[in-house]
Design an enzyme around this catalytic site. Structure first.
Site, short mmCIF file in Angstrom:
data_model
loop_
_atom_site.label_atom_id
_atom_site.label_comp_id
_atom_site.label_asym_id
_atom_site.label_seq_id
_atom_site.Cartn_x
_atom_site.Cartn_y
_atom_site.Cartn_z
CB SER A 39 -0.97 0.07 1.19
OG SER A 39 -1.79 1.32 1.61
CE1 TYR A 79 -4.09 -3.00 5.85
CE2 TYR A 79 -3.53 -0.76 5.50
CZ TYR A 79 -3.86 -1.91 4.99
OH TYR A 79 -3.88 -2.17 3.76
CE LYS A 100 -1.42 -4.22 3.37
NZ LYS A 100 -1.58 -5.59 3.00
P1 NAD Z 1 -11.21 -6.99 1.60
O1 NAD Z 1 -11.43 -7.13 2.90
O2 NAD Z 1 -12.53 -6.89 0.61
O3 NAD Z 1 -10.64 -8.35 1.05
C1 NAD Z 1 -9.66 -9.19 1.74
C2 NAD Z 1 -10.29 -10.69 1.76
O4 NAD Z 1 -9.38 -11.49 2.57
C3 NAD Z 1 -11.52 -10.88 2.44
O5 NAD Z 1 -12.55 -11.58 1.55
C4 NAD Z 1 -11.16 -11.52 3.69
O6 NAD Z 1 -12.44 -12.42 4.13
C5 NAD Z 1 -10.22 -12.39 3.54
N1 NAD Z 1 -9.42 -12.59 4.66
C6 NAD Z 1 -8.96 -11.94 5.79
N2 NAD Z 1 -8.24 -12.48 6.48
C7 NAD Z 1 -8.08 -13.76 5.98
C8 NAD Z 1 -7.54 -15.04 6.53
N3 NAD Z 1 -6.91 -15.08 7.52
N4 NAD Z 1 -7.45 -16.19 5.69
C9 NAD Z 1 -8.36 -15.95 4.87
N5 NAD Z 1 -8.94 -15.01 4.19
C10 NAD Z 1 -8.89 -14.03 4.75
O7 NAD Z 1 -9.95 -5.98 0.99
P2 NAD Z 1 -9.35 -5.51 -0.21
O8 NAD Z 1 -9.94 -3.96 -0.32
O9 NAD Z 1 -9.75 -6.59 -1.24
O10 NAD Z 1 -7.81 -5.57 -0.02
C11 NAD Z 1 -7.16 -6.72 -0.56
C12 NAD Z 1 -5.63 -6.31 -0.04
O11 NAD Z 1 -5.22 -5.35 -0.68
C13 NAD Z 1 -5.31 -6.52 1.54
O12 NAD Z 1 -4.27 -6.87 1.81
C14 NAD Z 1 -5.19 -5.01 1.69
O13 NAD Z 1 -4.57 -4.73 2.81
C15 NAD Z 1 -4.75 -4.47 0.44
N6 NAD Z 1 -4.82 -3.11 0.15
C16 NAD Z 1 -5.98 -2.49 -0.14
C17 NAD Z 1 -6.40 -1.16 -0.04
C18 NAD Z 1 -7.79 -0.77 -0.41
O14 NAD Z 1 -7.82 0.45 -0.25
N7 NAD Z 1 -8.89 -1.36 -0.43
C19 NAD Z 1 -5.32 -0.20 -0.29
C20 NAD Z 1 -3.95 -0.74 -0.51
C21 NAD Z 1 -3.75 -2.15 -0.03
C1 WQD Z 2 -9.54 9.42 1.10
C2 WQD Z 2 -9.79 10.75 1.39
C3 WQD Z 2 -10.04 11.96 3.61
C4 WQD Z 2 -13.79 9.85 4.10
C5 WQD Z 2 -6.98 4.64 3.56
C6 WQD Z 2 -5.78 3.65 4.45
C7 WQD Z 2 -4.94 3.54 3.65
C8 WQD Z 2 -5.09 2.93 2.33
C9 WQD Z 2 -6.08 3.35 1.59
C10 WQD Z 2 -5.07 0.36 2.52
C11 WQD Z 2 -9.13 11.70 2.36
C12 WQD Z 2 -11.05 11.91 2.87
C13 WQD Z 2 -12.83 10.32 3.76
C14 WQD Z 2 -14.78 10.74 4.75
C15 WQD Z 2 -13.47 12.41 3.54
N1 WQD Z 2 -5.61 1.48 2.42
N2 WQD Z 2 -12.31 11.39 3.49
N3 WQD Z 2 -14.73 12.10 4.23
O1 WQD Z 2 -7.06 8.04 3.92
O2 WQD Z 2 -6.41 7.81 1.55
O3 WQD Z 2 -6.19 5.87 3.26
O4 WQD Z 2 -7.35 3.70 2.32
O5 WQD Z 2 -3.69 0.11 2.47
O6 WQD Z 2 -4.06 2.44 4.19
O7 WQD Z 2 -5.63 4.81 5.53
O8 WQD Z 2 -8.34 6.80 2.27
O9 WQD Z 2 -10.92 6.75 1.57
O10 WQD Z 2 -10.12 6.91 4.01
O11 WQD Z 2 -9.70 8.84 2.40
O12 WQD Z 2 -13.22 13.75 3.71
O13 WQD Z 2 -15.93 10.40 5.01
O14 WQD Z 2 -11.07 11.05 1.52
O15 WQD Z 2 -9.65 13.04 4.57
O16 WQD Z 2 -8.26 12.77 2.15
P1 WQD Z 2 -6.97 7.02 2.94
P2 WQD Z 2 -9.90 7.27 2.58
#
Ligand code: NAD
Ligand code: WQD
Length: 344
Positions: free
Chosen positions: A127, A152, A156
């Protein structure tokens, strides 16, 4: 013979979109998910979209034996995409041990099982959170890793180190760490998308739920930052574009040229968009008016971050394609679908 890939967290938001793209590219997919943050019927939706039903095993990645059995049941797994993790930043502050256990031990189990089952490589979901507030924008992959703001985020960073140390110790695998920026939107069919649990913490689900009338008002967290309109800036990447980056990275792993190697790629658009700009774009793209108000800053928010995706563009041969308008329309279409199905 189709090449077989294991996708952990494959019924989740990014995982499900990636399974669709993998199957469309000719891969044979086995999903492992414990359904802690997703629903089993996502497998039906994937089948509806692609015409192919992926294998699904309800297994927890914390369960070493359970995972080992999956490899035995589906021989010849060549690559792994590891999405499974807990991902709610706020919850990780309340329950750090749950986050450390789930996110670290799951990866350790997988890395231990890979050589045993001759798996060539792994793609890890990292991330942009590892950069914190970068000193230089757009941020490149060699930017310093900042002290994590949450357990969290720390998982990562530690997981990236675990992967590096494992490969450095001689594990014969190729690891690709993709640092996602802010994934948003849903599949154009609106059959899969993001299913937030409870009150959404992230901008887009809160925004679309407000537009739907599920929430009264979207709070914009601050308009007095050092940005052109005062609101925070992010790099919003369409989830289908992000999913395609995984297919390209998996092709690269299976080409087998980069053994004993760790690579890192930013997966973003290179375009910084403020919260207020995003709201305007959403209204323009969908014709739906949004009720919002400016409120105070959110503690710990990054002010501005967007990717330099040049390395992924040139070295990986991947580029974000979707326009922000289309992406926001897809997010709205998904919200409408959830209403029609009575899910939300
Ligand atoms: P999500 O929660 O929709 O998907 C994660 C899936 O993993 C879920 O279906 C959950 O049931 C499963 N899971 C969790 N723990 C588990 C375990 N111990 N065993 C088996 N299954 C398990 O999340 P997402 O948004 O699809 O994110 C996927 C990956 O990407 C994650 O590693 C997350 O940290 C990373 N990521 C997400 C974002 C974002 O903003 N969505 C940003 C950066 C990184
Ligand atoms: C986006 C923007 C808020 C909600 C998070 C995790 C980060 C990564 C991505 C996984 C920001 C603004 C939000 C609301 C708002 N995930 N906001 N009103 O902060 O980039 O990061 O998701 O790795 O680890 O921290 O994403 O969607 O929370 O916010 O104004 O009700 O929207 O301030 O500028 P963010 P977000």
């Amino acid at each position: 013979m189709k090449k077989r890939i294991l996708v952990t967290g494959g019924t989740g938001y990014i995982g499900s979109h990636t399974v669709v793209e993998l199957q469309n590219s000719g891969y044979d997919v086995v999903i492992v998910d414990n359904l802690s943050n997703s629903r089993a019927d996502v497998v039906d939706s994937i089948e509806q979209i692609t015409g192919i039903r992926p294998a699904f095993e309800k297994v927890d990645c914390l369960d070493y034996e359970g995972l080992d059995n999956v490899f035995a049941k589906y021989p010849g797994i060549q690559g792994i995409i590891h999405f499974a993790a807990s991902k709610a930043v706020g919850e990780s502050v309340q329950k750090p041990l749950l986050y450390y256990r789930n996110n670290l031990v799951s990866l350790i189990n997988i890395l231990e099982l890979m050589p045993k089952h001759n798996v060539k490589g792994i793609i890890f979901s990292s991330s942009c959170t590892v950069y914190g507030q970068p000193d230089k924008l757009p941020v490149t992959e060699d930017a310093p890793i900042k002290k994590a703001e949450s357990p969290y985020g720390n998982t990562k960073q530690i997981n990236e180190e675990i992967i590096r140390d494992t490969v450095a110790s001689g594990s014969p695998i190729h690891a690709i760490m993709l640092r996602y920026f802010n994934p948003i939107g849903a599949h154009p069919t609106a059959l899969i998308g993001e299913l937030p649990n409870g009150v959404p913490q992230n901008l887009i689900p809160y925004l679309t739920q407000t537009a739907m009338g599920i929430r009264e008002k979207l709070s914009v967290f601050g308009d007095d930052y050092d940005t052109p309109d005062g609101s925070c800036i992010r790099d919003y990447i369409y989830v289908v574009d992000l999913a395609k980056a995984h297919v390209i990275a998996m092709n690269r792993i299976l080409e087998d040229k980069q053994k004993d190697k760790v690579e890192v790629f930013n997966v973003g658009t290179g375009r910084g968009v403020s919260v207020l700009e995003l709201i305007n774009k959403f209204e323009e793209a969908t014709g739906v008016k949004l009720n919002y108000q400016i409120t105070g800053r959110r503690a710990g928010d990054i002010v501005k971050v967007w990717a330099d995706p040049a390395y992924a563009n040139t070295e990986l041969g991947w580029k974000a394609e979707a326009t922000l308008e289309d992406t926001l329309r897809s997010a709205w279409k998904w919200q409408v679908h959830l209403r029609e199905k009575g899910i939300m």
